[in-house]
Design an enzyme around this catalytic site. Structure first.
Site, PDB file in Angstrom:
ATOM      1  N   GLY A 116       0.829  -1.191   0.000  1.00  0.00           N
ATOM      2  CA  GLY A 116       0.000   0.000   0.000  1.00  0.00           C
ATOM      3  C   GLY A 116       0.868   1.248   0.000  1.00  0.00           C
ATOM      4  O   GLY A 116       2.043   1.215   0.371  1.00  0.00           O
ATOM      5  N   CYS A 117       0.286   2.378  -0.385  1.00  0.00           N
ATOM      6  CA  CYS A 117       1.058   3.620  -0.460  1.00  0.00           C
ATOM      7  C   CYS A 117       1.452   4.118   0.930  1.00  0.00           C
ATOM      8  O   CYS A 117       2.622   4.434   1.178  1.00  0.00           O
ATOM      9  CB  CYS A 117       0.283   4.685  -1.220  1.00  0.00           C
ATOM     10  SG  CYS A 117      -1.410   4.961  -0.641  1.00  0.00           S
ATOM     11  N   TYR A 118       0.503   4.180   1.850  1.00  0.00           N
ATOM     12  CA  TYR A 118       0.827   4.616   3.205  1.00  0.00           C
ATOM     13  C   TYR A 118       1.808   3.657   3.889  1.00  0.00           C
ATOM     14  O   TYR A 118       2.790   4.107   4.507  1.00  0.00           O
ATOM     15  CB  TYR A 118      -0.439   4.745   4.050  1.00  0.00           C
ATOM     16  CG  TYR A 118      -1.317   5.920   3.711  1.00  0.00           C
ATOM     17  CD1 TYR A 118      -0.873   7.228   3.856  1.00  0.00           C
ATOM     18  CD2 TYR A 118      -2.625   5.724   3.265  1.00  0.00           C
ATOM     19  CE1 TYR A 118      -1.686   8.312   3.567  1.00  0.00           C
ATOM     20  CE2 TYR A 118      -3.453   6.801   2.972  1.00  0.00           C
ATOM     21  CZ  TYR A 118      -2.985   8.090   3.121  1.00  0.00           C
ATOM     22  OH  TYR A 118      -3.801   9.159   2.828  1.00  0.00           O
TER      23      TYR A 118
END
Length: 326
Positions: A116-118
């Site tokens: 995921g990006c976060y």
């Protein structure tokens, strides 16, 4: 080496489209596209999923789980961009820089889950510090992060762009410059963060959407005074610098990081846009024993499509930087 075939299931979505654009001009990869009229045709999707050397899933979680069940060709590799398999022990986690052995796991696996990006930003700054014992695994952590609205998919993009157009026509400023969300907590990224950071407890995660299209800043404040032997800011920086010394897509910014601030006030969220780079900052006060770890990345680059292309290259034994901007 011949040309490898890739099928993107969900090519029309935000991540799928960006992956397609990154692959379209390459001569070492042929993208197999589905007829737009058959995007929901199970038979056609199943055929293409099994025909490709690598099938990339840019789908909601349930749809990704279903698509995997349709793959019967033992030679077809799967790269899943959804959250469905990120903590599945039978899947390689697609963050090559995470540990010294992560690349080899990705290279030999037929099932890889894109991060995921976060979590990419959080793990980049936290994982090396925990794995080396610089920070204890039971240290309570909070994560404050903001992303461009492009990370919310087509619906949120349309909502923000319509708002921008209306405000512009009426001569108004944005009415939603900053919007925290996930305030019931237990966000789906939290398990991923805890698992790969090696934390005893889940971090408290507060994401937000900013009034800009693309870009991301992830912040992890550290109350070092709670530790018996708190590390200095320089020590935190040294651990990160050593871990990523040979990594082309992770850049540890010079310490002290305040020198990187524009006018010593603003940390621009969009500075890593259109790259596959994640930039790491360490801010610290050794007197008060406080520190702030920051990761800046493109939520659609290293946070999504760029990471997917990087993983795809590793899975196909191609140059890791092919099709990517550092």
């Amino acid at each position: 080496m011949g040309v490898s075939t890739v099928f993107i299931d969900g090519e029309a979505g935000t991540t799928g489209l960006q992956i397609y654009q990154r692959l379209a001009e390459r001569d070492d990869i042929k993208v197999i596209s589905i007829d737009p009229d058959k995007r929901k045709d199970t038979t056609e999707r199943t055929k293409l999923l099994n025909a490709a050397d690598v099938s990339i899933l840019c789908l909601p979680d349930d749809a990704a789980l279903e698509a995997v069940s349709w793959v019967t060709n033992p030679k077809t590799k799967i790269l899943d961009a959804s959250t469905a398999h990120r903590t599945n022990k039978n899947w390689a986690y697609g963050f090559p820089e995470l540990t010294s052995g992560q690349r080899s796991q990705i290279a030999k696996s037929t099932r890889v889950s894109n991060p995921g990006c976060y979590p990419t930003g959080f793990l980049a700054v936290v994982s090396p510090l925990v794995s080396t014992g610089t920070l204890p695994a039971d240290l309570p952590m909070t994560v404050n992060a903001i992303s461009g609205y492009s990370g919310g998919g087509k619906k949120l993009i349309a909502q923000y762009e319509a708002s921008h157009q209306e405000n512009q026509q009426q001569g108004r400023e944005s009415v939603a410059p900053y919007s925290p969300y996930g305030l019931q907590f237990g966000h789906k990224h939290v398990k991923e963060m805890q698992t790969y950071a090696g934390l005893s407890h889940a971090p408290l995660f507060v994401p937000a959407v900013g009034d800009f299209a693309q870009g991301m800043v992830v912040q992890v404040p550290l109350p070092l005074w709670t530790l018996d032997q708190p590390p200095t800011g320089q020590q935190l920086h040294d651990v990160l610098s050593e871990h990523y010394a040979d990594e082309p897509f992770v850049r540890v910014m010079p310490y002290p990081a305040v020198n990187e601030l524009r006018d010593r006030t603003f940390l621009e969220a969009k500075s890593a846009n259109h790259t596959n780079e994640v930039q790491l900052f360490v801010f610290a006060n050794d007197v008060t024993q406080e520190a702030l770890l920051v990761a800046r990345l493109d939520n659609l680059g290293k946070g999504a499509s760029g990471a997917a292309v990087q993983n795809l290259n590793i899975m196909l034994s191609l140059p890791e930087s092919a099709g990517l901007t550092q």
